[in-house]
Scaffold this motif. Structure first.
Motif, PDB file in Angstrom:
ATOM      1  N   ARG A  13       0.848  -1.210   0.000  1.00  0.00           N
ATOM      2  CA  ARG A  13       0.000   0.000   0.000  1.00  0.00           C
ATOM      3  C   ARG A  13       0.874   1.249   0.000  1.00  0.00           C
ATOM      4  NH1 ARG A  13      -5.312  -1.221   1.055  1.00  0.00           N
ATOM      5  NH2 ARG A  13      -5.603  -3.364   1.754  1.00  0.00           N
ATOM      6  N   ASP A  14       1.928   1.251   0.821  1.00  0.00           N
ATOM      7  CA  ASP A  14       2.811   2.420   0.914  1.00  0.00           C
ATOM      8  C   ASP A  14       3.566   2.637  -0.393  1.00  0.00           C
ATOM      9  OD1 ASP A  14       1.952   2.671   3.497  1.00  0.00           O
ATOM     10  OD2 ASP A  14       3.755   1.785   4.398  1.00  0.00           O
ATOM     11  N   ASN A  15       4.090   1.554  -0.981  1.00  0.00           N
ATOM     12  CA  ASN A  15       4.903   1.690  -2.201  1.00  0.00           C
ATOM     13  C   ASN A  15       4.072   2.086  -3.415  1.00  0.00           C
ATOM     14  OD1 ASN A  15       7.550   1.131  -1.289  1.00  0.00           O
ATOM     15  ND2 ASN A  15       7.014  -1.024  -1.096  1.00  0.00           N
ATOM     16  N   LEU A  16       2.840   1.603  -3.494  1.00  0.00           N
ATOM     17  CA  LEU A  16       2.023   1.902  -4.685  1.00  0.00           C
ATOM     18  C   LEU A  16       1.196   3.179  -4.512  1.00  0.00           C
ATOM     19  CD1 LEU A  16       0.883  -1.653  -5.815  1.00  0.00           C
ATOM     20  CD2 LEU A  16       2.695  -0.235  -6.762  1.00  0.00           C
ATOM     21  N   ARG A 119       9.065   1.560 -12.545  1.00  0.00           N
ATOM     22  CA  ARG A 119       9.250   2.629 -11.565  1.00  0.00           C
ATOM     23  C   ARG A 119       9.508   3.952 -12.286  1.00  0.00           C
ATOM     24  NH1 ARG A 119      11.359   3.506  -6.129  1.00  0.00           N
ATOM     25  NH2 ARG A 119      12.781   5.260  -6.294  1.00  0.00           N
ATOM     26  N   ASP A 120       8.785   4.985 -11.864  1.00  0.00           N
ATOM     27  CA  ASP A 120       9.047   6.340 -12.346  1.00  0.00           C
ATOM     28  C   ASP A 120       9.937   6.986 -11.283  1.00  0.00           C
ATOM     29  OD1 ASP A 120       8.982   9.077 -12.765  1.00  0.00           O
ATOM     30  OD2 ASP A 120       6.948   9.059 -13.576  1.00  0.00           O
ATOM     31  N   ASP A 121      11.237   7.081 -11.579  1.00  0.00           N
ATOM     32  CA  ASP A 121      12.187   7.530 -10.557  1.00  0.00           C
ATOM     33  C   ASP A 121      11.931   8.965 -10.111  1.00  0.00           C
ATOM     34  OD1 ASP A 121      13.464   5.142 -10.324  1.00  0.00           O
ATOM     35  OD2 ASP A 121      14.857   5.555 -11.965  1.00  0.00           O
ATOM     36  N   GLU A 122      11.514   9.812 -11.061  1.00  0.00           N
ATOM     37  CA  GLU A 122      11.286  11.216 -10.699  1.00  0.00           C
ATOM     38  C   GLU A 122      10.153  11.358  -9.701  1.00  0.00           C
ATOM     39  OE1 GLU A 122      10.766  14.026 -13.873  1.00  0.00           O
ATOM     40  OE2 GLU A 122      12.588  13.262 -14.844  1.00  0.00           O
ATOM     41  N   ARG A 123       9.053  10.705 -10.016  1.00  0.00           N
ATOM     42  CA  ARG A 123       7.884  10.842  -9.129  1.00  0.00           C
ATOM     43  C   ARG A 123       7.855   9.781  -8.032  1.00  0.00           C
ATOM     44  NH1 ARG A 123       3.263  11.352 -13.548  1.00  0.00           N
ATOM     45  NH2 ARG A 123       4.244  12.882 -14.918  1.00  0.00           N
ATOM     46  N   ARG A 124       8.798   8.870  -8.094  1.00  0.00           N
ATOM     47  CA  ARG A 124       8.889   7.777  -7.114  1.00  0.00           C
ATOM     48  C   ARG A 124       7.568   7.003  -7.037  1.00  0.00           C
ATOM     49  NH1 ARG A 124      12.100   9.698  -1.958  1.00  0.00           N
ATOM     50  NH2 ARG A 124      13.004   7.623  -2.166  1.00  0.00           N
ATOM     51  N   THR A 125       7.026   6.706  -8.221  1.00  0.00           N
ATOM     52  CA  THR A 125       5.782   5.932  -8.281  1.00  0.00           C
ATOM     53  C   THR A 125       5.983   4.726  -9.208  1.00  0.00           C
ATOM     54  OG1 THR A 125       5.034   7.342 -10.089  1.00  0.00           O
ATOM     55  CG2 THR A 125       4.205   7.868  -7.886  1.00  0.00           C
ATOM     56  N   TRP A 126       5.059   3.809  -9.099  1.00  0.00           N
ATOM     57  CA  TRP A 126       5.085   2.613  -9.948  1.00  0.00           C
ATOM     58  C   TRP A 126       3.858   2.618 -10.844  1.00  0.00           C
ATOM     59  CZ3 TRP A 126       8.973  -1.026  -9.853  1.00  0.00           C
ATOM     60  CH2 TRP A 126       9.853  -0.987  -8.779  1.00  0.00           C
ATOM     61  N   HIS A 127       4.042   2.214 -12.111  1.00  0.00           N
ATOM     62  CA  HIS A 127       2.911   2.164 -13.046  1.00  0.00           C
ATOM     63  C   HIS A 127       2.862   0.810 -13.748  1.00  0.00           C
ATOM     64  CE1 HIS A 127       2.122   6.466 -12.808  1.00  0.00           C
ATOM     65  NE2 HIS A 127       3.424   6.589 -12.675  1.00  0.00           N
ATOM     66  N   PRO A 128       1.654   0.274 -13.949  1.00  0.00           N
ATOM     67  CA  PRO A 128       1.548  -0.937 -14.765  1.00  0.00           C
ATOM     68  C   PRO A 128       2.117  -0.669 -16.159  1.00  0.00           C
ATOM     69  CG  PRO A 128      -0.536  -0.493 -13.671  1.00  0.00           C
ATOM     70  CD  PRO A 128       0.347   0.702 -13.434  1.00  0.00           C
ATOM     71  N   ARG A 129       2.731  -1.664 -16.729  1.00  0.00           N
ATOM     72  CA  ARG A 129       3.272  -1.468 -18.074  1.00  0.00           C
ATOM     73  C   ARG A 129       2.972  -2.685 -18.938  1.00  0.00           C
ATOM     74  NH1 ARG A 129       8.122  -3.993 -19.381  1.00  0.00           N
ATOM     75  NH2 ARG A 129       9.182  -2.551 -20.724  1.00  0.00           N
ATOM     76  N   PHE A 130       2.826  -2.426 -20.212  1.00  0.00           N
ATOM     77  CA  PHE A 130       2.568  -3.505 -21.158  1.00  0.00           C
ATOM     78  C   PHE A 130       3.860  -4.233 -21.474  1.00  0.00           C
ATOM     79  CE2 PHE A 130      -0.977  -0.640 -21.959  1.00  0.00           C
ATOM     80  CZ  PHE A 130      -2.037  -1.533 -22.005  1.00  0.00           C
ATOM     81  N   ASP A 131       3.715  -5.487 -21.833  1.00  0.00           N
ATOM     82  CA  ASP A 131       4.868  -6.266 -22.250  1.00  0.00           C
ATOM     83  C   ASP A 131       5.505  -5.614 -23.482  1.00  0.00           C
ATOM     84  OD1 ASP A 131       5.508  -9.517 -21.636  1.00  0.00           O
ATOM     85  OD2 ASP A 131       6.424  -8.588 -23.399  1.00  0.00           O
ATOM     86  N   THR A 132       6.831  -5.567 -23.491  1.00  0.00           N
ATOM     87  CA  THR A 132       7.578  -4.905 -24.564  1.00  0.00           C
ATOM     88  C   THR A 132       7.228  -5.434 -25.946  1.00  0.00           C
ATOM     89  OG1 THR A 132       9.351  -4.950 -22.953  1.00  0.00           O
ATOM     90  CG2 THR A 132       9.922  -4.175 -25.145  1.00  0.00           C
ATOM     91  N   ARG A 133       6.857  -6.723 -26.019  1.00  0.00           N
ATOM     92  CA  ARG A 133       6.630  -7.314 -27.352  1.00  0.00           C
ATOM     93  C   ARG A 133       5.514  -6.603 -28.105  1.00  0.00           C
ATOM     94  NH1 ARG A 133       2.776 -12.083 -25.905  1.00  0.00           N
ATOM     95  NH2 ARG A 133       2.426 -11.433 -23.775  1.00  0.00           N
ATOM     96  N   PHE A 134       4.530  -6.024 -27.375  1.00  0.00           N
ATOM     97  CA  PHE A 134       3.435  -5.338 -28.073  1.00  0.00           C
ATOM     98  C   PHE A 134       3.921  -4.021 -28.696  1.00  0.00           C
ATOM     99  CE2 PHE A 134       1.162  -7.949 -24.872  1.00  0.00           C
ATOM    100  CZ  PHE A 134       0.564  -8.813 -25.776  1.00  0.00           C
ATOM    101  N   PHE A 135       4.858  -3.350 -28.016  1.00  0.00           N
ATOM    102  CA  PHE A 135       5.443  -2.136 -28.604  1.00  0.00           C
ATOM    103  C   PHE A 135       6.341  -2.519 -29.786  1.00  0.00           C
ATOM    104  CE2 PHE A 135       4.694  -0.906 -24.119  1.00  0.00           C
ATOM    105  CZ  PHE A 135       3.816   0.140 -24.344  1.00  0.00           C
TER     106      PHE A 135
END
Ligand SMILES: [Zn+2]
Length: 229
Positions: A13-16, A119-135
Motif C-alpha cells: 500500500r505504501d509503495n504503490l 518505476r518512475d524515478d522522478e515521481r517515485r511511483t510505480w505504473h503498470p506497463r505492457f509487455d515490450t513485445r506489443f510495442f
C-alpha cells in the motif's frame, strides 16, 4: 479487481500509493501464480517482486504466498508460467474521420493474474506497463494515429470459418485464437483485418461498452490494425 477483493500488505500500500487501485484494477483472479490451480472465491494475495526499476505483481492463494512487497529475496521465475490470457471478438463502433464505422475488434488481456510495473524515478511511483513485445510489434495507446490503413508491422490476423487467430511477432511469435461470430468474421473479411486491442484493465470475458470506452479514454490499452496475412 476491487481493492477490497485482494489481500494487500501495508508495504505494498505504501509503495504503490495512489497507483494501488490501478494495479489491483489490472489483475483478475483466475489461477494461482504459484501452483497454477484456480484461485476460487477466497480473496487472493497480492505479491509484488521488486527487482529495482521493474516489479512484477501477481495473485496467489494466500496459502501459497503471503501478500507482501518483496525486494529482498527475489527469485527469478517465469512469471508467465501460470498466467491466463483471455480474448473477445466483436464488431464495435469506431469514429473514422467524421463517420462512425462498425469495425471488427479482437480484444486481448494477455495475462489476467500478473502484471509488470515500471518505476518512475522522478515521481517515485510505480505504473503498470505492457509487455515490450506489443510495442515491438508496433502497437501504441489510443489517441495516437491509428488507422486500418496503417497495419501493424508485427501483428497479423488469420480467419477460419469460425475463429480468428492473431499472431504477434516480436522476439518470438505468440498466437491467440478464439471463436468468432459470423458477423465479426464477415466484417473482418470485408476489411481484410481486425482492430487488435490489448489491455490489462478489462476482463474480456465480461465487460461493458462503457467500461471499454472509459479504459480507452484513460489510455489503458494499446491498439492497432492487424491485417490478414
Ligand atoms: Zn496456489
Amino acid at each position: 479487481m476491487a481493492l477490497t477483493e485482494v489481500l494487500i500488505d501495508q508495504a505494498t500500500r505504501d509503495n504503490l500509493g495512489e497507483q494501488l487501485a490501478e494495479v489491483a484494477g489490472s489483475l483478475w483472479a483466475h489461477h494461482c501464480q504459484t501452483c497454477g490451480k484456480p484461485l476460487g472465491d477466497v480473496p487472493p494475495a497480492l505479491l509484488v517482486n521488486d527487482i529495482g526499476r521493474f516489479a512484477f505483481a501477481a495473485l496467489h492463494h494466500p496459502t501459497c504466498k503471503q501478500a507482501r512487497w518483496n525486494n529482498r529475496d527475489v527469485i527469478w521465475f517465469n512469471w508467465h508460467a501460470f498466467s491466463t490470457w483471455t480474448a473477445f471478438t466483436s464488431v464495435m463502433p469506431f469514429r473514422y474521420g467524421d463517420k462512425i464505422e462498425q469495425w471488427p475488434m479482437f480484444l486481448l488481456n494477455p495475462s489476467l493474474e500478473a502484471i509488470a510495473l515500471k518505476r518512475d524515478d522522478e515521481r517515485r511511483t510505480w505504473h503498470p506497463r505492457f509487455d515490450t513485445r506489443f510495442f515491438t510489434a508496433g502497437m501504441a495507446p489510443p489517441g495516437g494515429r491509428f488507422s486500418r490503413h496503417i497495419p501493424l508491422p508485427g501483428v497479423k490476423a488469420v480467419l477460419s470459418h469460425d475463429s480468428i487467430t492473431v499472431r504477434v511477432q516480436a522476439d518470438f511469435v505468440d498466437e491467440y485464437q478464439i471463436e468468432a461470430h459470423l458477423d465479426v468474421l464477415e466484417r473482418a473479411d470485408d476489411l481484410q483485418g481486425v482492430y487488435f486491442v490489448v489491455t490489462h484493465a478489462l476482463n474480456p470475458a465480461r465487460f461493458t461498452v462503457e467500461e471499454f470506452l472509459a479504459m480507452m479514454k484513460a489510455g489503458r490499452m494499446l491498439i492497432g490494425w492487424a491485417s490478414i496475412g
